[in-house]
Design an enzyme around this catalytic site. Structure first.
Site, mmCIF file in Angstrom:
data_model
loop_
_atom_site.group_PDB
_atom_site.id
_atom_site.type_symbol
_atom_site.label_atom_id
_atom_site.label_comp_id
_atom_site.label_asym_id
_atom_site.label_seq_id
_atom_site.Cartn_x
_atom_site.Cartn_y
_atom_site.Cartn_z
ATOM 1 C CG HIS A 135 -0.297 -0.649 2.624
ATOM 2 N ND1 HIS A 135 -0.262 -1.460 2.825
ATOM 3 C CD2 HIS A 135 0.073 0.501 3.559
ATOM 4 C CE1 HIS A 135 0.465 -1.140 4.098
ATOM 5 N NE2 HIS A 135 1.277 -0.043 3.973
ATOM 6 C CB CYS A 194 7.448 26.088 12.232
ATOM 7 S SG CYS A 194 7.118 25.584 14.039
HETATM 8 P P1 5GP Z 1 2.009 0.994 7.535
HETATM 9 O O1 5GP Z 1 1.794 1.476 8.591
HETATM 10 O O2 5GP Z 1 1.560 -0.440 7.422
HETATM 11 O O3 5GP Z 1 2.351 1.741 6.320
HETATM 12 O O4 5GP Z 1 0.224 1.214 7.411
HETATM 13 C C1 5GP Z 1 -1.113 0.994 6.677
HETATM 14 C C2 5GP Z 1 -2.223 1.104 7.501
HETATM 15 O O5 5GP Z 1 -2.978 1.051 7.185
HETATM 16 C C3 5GP Z 1 -2.508 3.275 8.595
HETATM 17 O O6 5GP Z 1 -2.183 3.506 8.269
HETATM 18 C C4 5GP Z 1 -3.898 2.191 8.997
HETATM 19 O O7 5GP Z 1 -4.571 3.421 9.624
HETATM 20 C C5 5GP Z 1 -4.535 1.640 8.089
HETATM 21 N N1 5GP Z 1 -5.335 0.503 8.739
HETATM 22 C C6 5GP Z 1 -5.304 -1.279 8.964
HETATM 23 N N2 5GP Z 1 -6.736 -1.312 8.736
HETATM 24 C C7 5GP Z 1 -7.177 -1.137 8.768
HETATM 25 C C8 5GP Z 1 -8.743 -1.592 7.424
HETATM 26 O O8 5GP Z 1 -8.756 -2.672 8.107
HETATM 27 N N3 5GP Z 1 -9.105 -0.456 6.795
HETATM 28 C C9 5GP Z 1 -8.060 0.756 6.675
HETATM 29 N N4 5GP Z 1 -9.479 1.118 5.446
HETATM 30 N N5 5GP Z 1 -7.061 1.138 7.183
HETATM 31 C C10 5GP Z 1 -6.619 0.051 7.982
HETATM 32 ZN ZN ZN Z 2 5.201 24.293 14.253
#
Ligand code: 5GP
Ligand code: ZN
Length: 219
Positions: A135, A194
Protein backbone atom coordinates in the site's frame (compact mmCIF):
# COMPACT_ATOMS: atom_id res chain seq x y z
CA UNK A 1 -4.84 -11.88 11.20
CA UNK A 2 -5.24 -8.09 11.54
CA UNK A 3 -2.16 -7.54 9.41
CA UNK A 4 -4.08 -8.99 6.46
CA UNK A 5 -6.91 -6.47 6.80
CA UNK A 6 -6.18 -4.68 3.53
CA UNK A 7 -6.61 -7.84 1.45
CA UNK A 8 -10.41 -7.65 1.42
CA UNK A 9 -10.37 -4.30 -0.40
CA UNK A 10 -8.37 -5.58 -3.37
CA UNK A 11 -10.39 -8.81 -3.49
CA UNK A 12 -13.87 -7.24 -3.51
CA UNK A 13 -13.65 -3.46 -3.86
CA UNK A 14 -17.17 -3.27 -5.32
CA UNK A 15 -18.69 -4.38 -2.00
CA UNK A 16 -17.67 -1.18 -0.17
CA UNK A 17 -19.42 2.18 0.10
CA UNK A 18 -17.82 5.22 -1.61
CA UNK A 19 -16.77 6.64 1.76
CA UNK A 20 -14.50 3.58 2.14
CA UNK A 21 -13.40 2.70 -1.40
CA UNK A 22 -12.74 5.94 -3.30
CA UNK A 23 -12.36 4.18 -6.66
CA UNK A 24 -11.13 0.94 -8.14
CA UNK A 25 -9.96 -0.32 -11.52
CA UNK A 26 -8.33 -3.54 -12.76
CA UNK A 27 -4.94 -2.65 -11.28
CA UNK A 28 -5.59 -0.50 -8.20
CA UNK A 29 -7.98 0.17 -5.34
CA UNK A 30 -7.95 3.54 -3.56
CA UNK A 31 -9.39 3.61 -0.03
CA UNK A 32 -9.73 5.83 2.99
CA UNK A 33 -7.36 4.85 5.79
CA UNK A 34 -9.54 3.57 8.65
CA UNK A 35 -7.30 5.26 11.24
CA UNK A 36 -6.31 8.47 9.43
CA UNK A 37 -3.16 10.23 10.66
CA UNK A 38 -3.97 13.47 8.79
CA UNK A 39 -7.20 15.31 8.00
CA UNK A 40 -7.17 13.45 4.67
CA UNK A 41 -5.50 10.05 4.49
CA UNK A 42 -5.92 7.66 1.56
CA UNK A 43 -4.21 4.40 0.64
CA UNK A 44 -3.44 3.14 -2.85
CA UNK A 45 -3.49 -0.64 -3.08
CA UNK A 46 -1.98 -2.29 -6.20
CA UNK A 47 -3.94 -5.45 -7.04
CA UNK A 48 -1.08 -7.29 -8.81
CA UNK A 49 -1.08 -10.69 -7.10
CA UNK A 50 2.66 -11.15 -7.69
CA UNK A 51 3.40 -7.89 -5.81
CA UNK A 52 0.78 -7.49 -3.09
CA UNK A 53 2.67 -9.58 -0.52
CA UNK A 54 6.03 -7.95 -1.18
CA UNK A 55 7.83 -5.31 0.85
CA UNK A 56 7.52 -2.02 -1.07
CA UNK A 57 11.31 -1.70 -1.41
CA UNK A 58 11.38 -5.06 -3.21
CA UNK A 59 8.18 -4.57 -5.24
CA UNK A 60 9.46 -1.23 -6.56
CA UNK A 61 12.65 -2.83 -7.92
CA UNK A 62 10.46 -3.74 -10.92
CA UNK A 63 10.80 -0.59 -13.04
CA UNK A 64 7.63 -1.15 -15.10
CA UNK A 65 5.58 -1.78 -11.97
CA UNK A 66 7.08 1.25 -10.21
CA UNK A 67 6.20 3.45 -13.20
CA UNK A 68 2.62 2.22 -13.09
CA UNK A 69 2.31 2.87 -9.36
CA UNK A 70 3.85 6.34 -9.72
CA UNK A 71 1.39 7.21 -12.48
CA UNK A 72 -1.56 6.06 -10.39
CA UNK A 73 -0.38 8.03 -7.35
CA UNK A 74 -0.41 11.13 -9.57
CA UNK A 75 -4.08 10.48 -10.28
CA UNK A 76 -4.82 9.98 -6.59
CA UNK A 77 -2.79 13.05 -5.59
CA UNK A 78 -4.94 15.16 -7.93
CA UNK A 79 -8.09 13.65 -6.50
CA UNK A 80 -6.88 14.29 -2.95
CA UNK A 81 -5.93 17.88 -3.83
CA UNK A 82 -9.44 18.42 -5.16
CA UNK A 83 -10.81 17.14 -1.88
CA UNK A 84 -8.64 19.58 0.10
CA UNK A 85 -9.78 22.43 -2.13
CA UNK A 86 -13.39 21.52 -1.44
CA UNK A 87 -12.74 21.28 2.29
CA UNK A 88 -10.46 24.25 2.87
CA UNK A 89 -10.18 26.26 -0.36
CA UNK A 90 -11.10 29.93 -0.50
CA UNK A 91 -13.31 29.09 -3.47
CA UNK A 92 -15.13 26.42 -1.47
CA UNK A 93 -18.90 26.72 -1.06
CA UNK A 94 -18.41 27.28 2.65
CA UNK A 95 -16.01 30.14 2.11
CA UNK A 96 -18.27 31.73 -0.54
CA UNK A 97 -21.20 31.57 1.87
CA UNK A 98 -19.05 33.20 4.54
CA UNK A 99 -17.98 35.97 2.17
CA UNK A 100 -21.58 36.51 1.05
CA UNK A 101 -22.69 36.81 4.69
CA UNK A 102 -20.02 39.50 5.16
CA UNK A 103 -21.53 41.40 2.22
CA UNK A 104 -18.57 40.86 -0.09
CA UNK A 105 -18.96 41.00 -3.88
CA UNK A 106 -19.80 37.65 -5.47
CA UNK A 107 -16.75 35.92 -6.95
CA UNK A 108 -15.99 36.72 -10.60
CA UNK A 109 -16.92 34.09 -13.20
CA UNK A 110 -13.30 33.30 -13.79
CA UNK A 111 -11.74 32.48 -10.44
CA UNK A 112 -7.98 32.89 -10.12
CA UNK A 113 -5.98 29.67 -9.98
CA UNK A 114 -5.74 29.75 -6.19
CA UNK A 115 -3.65 27.59 -3.94
CA UNK A 116 -1.82 24.56 -5.33
CA UNK A 117 -3.29 21.89 -3.05
CA UNK A 118 -1.27 19.14 -4.77
CA UNK A 119 1.76 20.52 -2.93
CA UNK A 120 -0.03 19.87 0.37
CA UNK A 121 -0.21 16.12 -0.25
CA UNK A 122 2.54 13.64 0.56
CA UNK A 123 2.82 10.22 -1.10
CA UNK A 124 4.99 7.38 0.12
CA UNK A 125 5.48 4.12 2.01
CA UNK A 126 6.70 3.14 5.45
CA UNK A 127 10.17 1.63 5.63
CA UNK A 128 8.63 -1.04 7.86
CA UNK A 129 4.95 -1.47 6.97
CA UNK A 130 2.65 -2.91 9.60
CA UNK A 131 0.05 -4.18 7.13
CA UNK A 132 0.96 -7.06 4.83
CA UNK A 133 -0.63 -5.98 1.54
CA UNK A 134 1.36 -3.52 -0.52
CA UNK A 135 0.00 0.00 0.00
CA UNK A 136 1.04 3.58 -0.69
CA UNK A 137 -0.02 6.39 1.67
CA UNK A 138 -1.51 9.52 0.09
CA UNK A 139 -2.19 12.08 2.81
CA UNK A 140 -2.44 15.77 3.51
CA UNK A 141 0.65 17.24 5.19
CA UNK A 142 -1.17 18.40 8.33
CA UNK A 143 -0.75 15.31 10.55
CA UNK A 144 -3.86 16.53 12.31
CA UNK A 145 -6.17 13.72 13.45
CA UNK A 146 -7.72 12.31 16.59
CA UNK A 147 -6.34 8.97 15.46
CA UNK A 148 -2.78 10.25 15.79
CA UNK A 149 -2.40 8.90 19.31
CA UNK A 150 1.11 7.51 19.63
CA UNK A 151 4.61 8.91 19.18
CA UNK A 152 5.34 6.34 16.48
CA UNK A 153 2.25 7.53 14.57
CA UNK A 154 3.75 10.99 14.22
CA UNK A 155 7.32 9.93 13.54
CA UNK A 156 6.35 7.27 11.01
CA UNK A 157 5.08 10.08 8.77
CA UNK A 158 7.55 12.79 9.80
CA UNK A 159 11.01 11.20 9.64
CA UNK A 160 12.84 9.27 6.89
CA UNK A 161 10.80 6.26 8.06
CA UNK A 162 8.33 7.67 5.52
CA UNK A 163 9.86 7.17 2.08
CA UNK A 164 8.35 9.40 -0.64
CA UNK A 165 7.36 7.54 -3.81
CA UNK A 166 9.49 10.02 -5.79
CA UNK A 167 12.61 8.60 -4.10
CA UNK A 168 12.22 5.18 -5.77
CA UNK A 169 14.11 3.31 -7.02
CA UNK A 170 16.25 3.49 -3.84
CA UNK A 171 20.02 3.30 -4.08
CA UNK A 172 21.50 0.07 -2.79
CA UNK A 173 23.27 1.89 0.05
CA UNK A 174 20.30 4.10 1.02
CA UNK A 175 20.29 4.35 4.85
CA UNK A 176 16.51 4.08 4.91
CA UNK A 177 16.93 0.39 4.15
CA UNK A 178 18.00 0.08 7.81
CA UNK A 179 15.17 1.97 9.55
CA UNK A 180 15.57 0.27 12.94
CA UNK A 181 19.29 0.98 13.07
CA UNK A 182 18.54 4.63 12.27
CA UNK A 183 15.99 4.75 15.13
CA UNK A 184 13.58 7.01 13.23
CA UNK A 185 10.53 6.22 15.34
CA UNK A 186 12.33 7.11 18.58
CA UNK A 187 13.61 10.46 17.41
CA UNK A 188 12.68 13.72 19.14
CA UNK A 189 9.60 15.37 17.66
CA UNK A 190 10.00 18.12 15.07
CA UNK A 191 7.04 20.12 13.76
CA UNK A 192 6.50 19.31 10.09
CA UNK A 193 5.62 22.94 9.36
CA UNK A 194 7.88 25.27 11.39
CA UNK A 195 10.63 22.84 12.36
CA UNK A 196 10.29 23.57 16.09
CA UNK A 197 11.54 20.78 18.36
CA UNK A 198 9.33 19.21 21.02
CA UNK A 199 11.71 16.64 22.49
CA UNK A 200 9.60 13.70 23.62
CA UNK A 201 6.66 15.90 24.70
CA UNK A 202 3.83 14.37 22.70
CA UNK A 203 0.93 16.27 24.34
CA UNK A 204 2.67 19.58 23.61
CA UNK A 205 3.33 18.50 20.02
CA UNK A 206 -0.35 17.61 19.58
CA UNK A 207 -1.44 21.06 20.80
CA UNK A 208 1.01 22.68 18.44
CA UNK A 209 -0.21 20.54 15.52
CA UNK A 210 -3.72 21.86 16.09
CA UNK A 211 -2.46 25.47 15.89
CA UNK A 212 -0.47 24.69 12.75
CA UNK A 213 -3.47 22.95 11.20
CA UNK A 214 -5.68 26.02 11.70
CA UNK A 215 -3.12 28.31 10.06
CA UNK A 216 -2.22 25.87 7.29
CA UNK A 217 -5.78 25.35 6.10
CA UNK A 218 -6.55 29.08 6.13
CA UNK A 219 -3.38 30.13 4.34
P1 5GP B 1 1.56 0.89 7.38
O1 5GP B 1 2.03 1.28 8.73
O2 5GP B 1 1.45 -0.60 7.19
O3 5GP B 1 2.33 1.55 6.29
O4 5GP B 1 0.11 1.49 7.25
C1 5GP B 1 -1.07 0.72 7.27
C2 5GP B 1 -2.24 1.66 7.31
O5 5GP B 1 -3.44 0.91 7.18
C3 5GP B 1 -2.36 2.44 8.61
O6 5GP B 1 -2.33 3.82 8.32
C4 5GP B 1 -3.68 1.99 9.21
O7 5GP B 1 -4.37 3.03 9.83
C5 5GP B 1 -4.44 1.45 8.03
N1 5GP B 1 -5.36 0.36 8.32
C6 5GP B 1 -5.16 -0.68 9.16
N2 5GP B 1 -6.19 -1.55 9.10
C7 5GP B 1 -7.07 -1.04 8.20
C8 5GP B 1 -8.34 -1.49 7.70
O8 5GP B 1 -8.85 -2.55 8.05
N3 5GP B 1 -8.94 -0.70 6.78
C9 5GP B 1 -8.40 0.47 6.36
N4 5GP B 1 -9.09 1.16 5.45
N5 5GP B 1 -7.21 0.92 6.80
C10 5GP B 1 -6.55 0.17 7.71
ZN1 ZN C 1 5.16 24.29 13.98
Amino acid sequence: GVRDGLGAYIAKPETYAPDVVVYHNDDFVAIHDMFPKSSLHLLLLPRDQTKTRMHPFDAFEDAAFLAKVKAETQTLRKLAAGELRRKYGKDSAQEQARQAALGADPPPDKLPQGRDWEQEIVVGVHAVPSMNHLHVHVLSVDRYSGRLKHRKHYNSFSTPFFVPIEDFPLAEDDVRRNPTKEGYLKRDFTCWRCGRGFGDRFAELKQHLEQEFKEWKKL
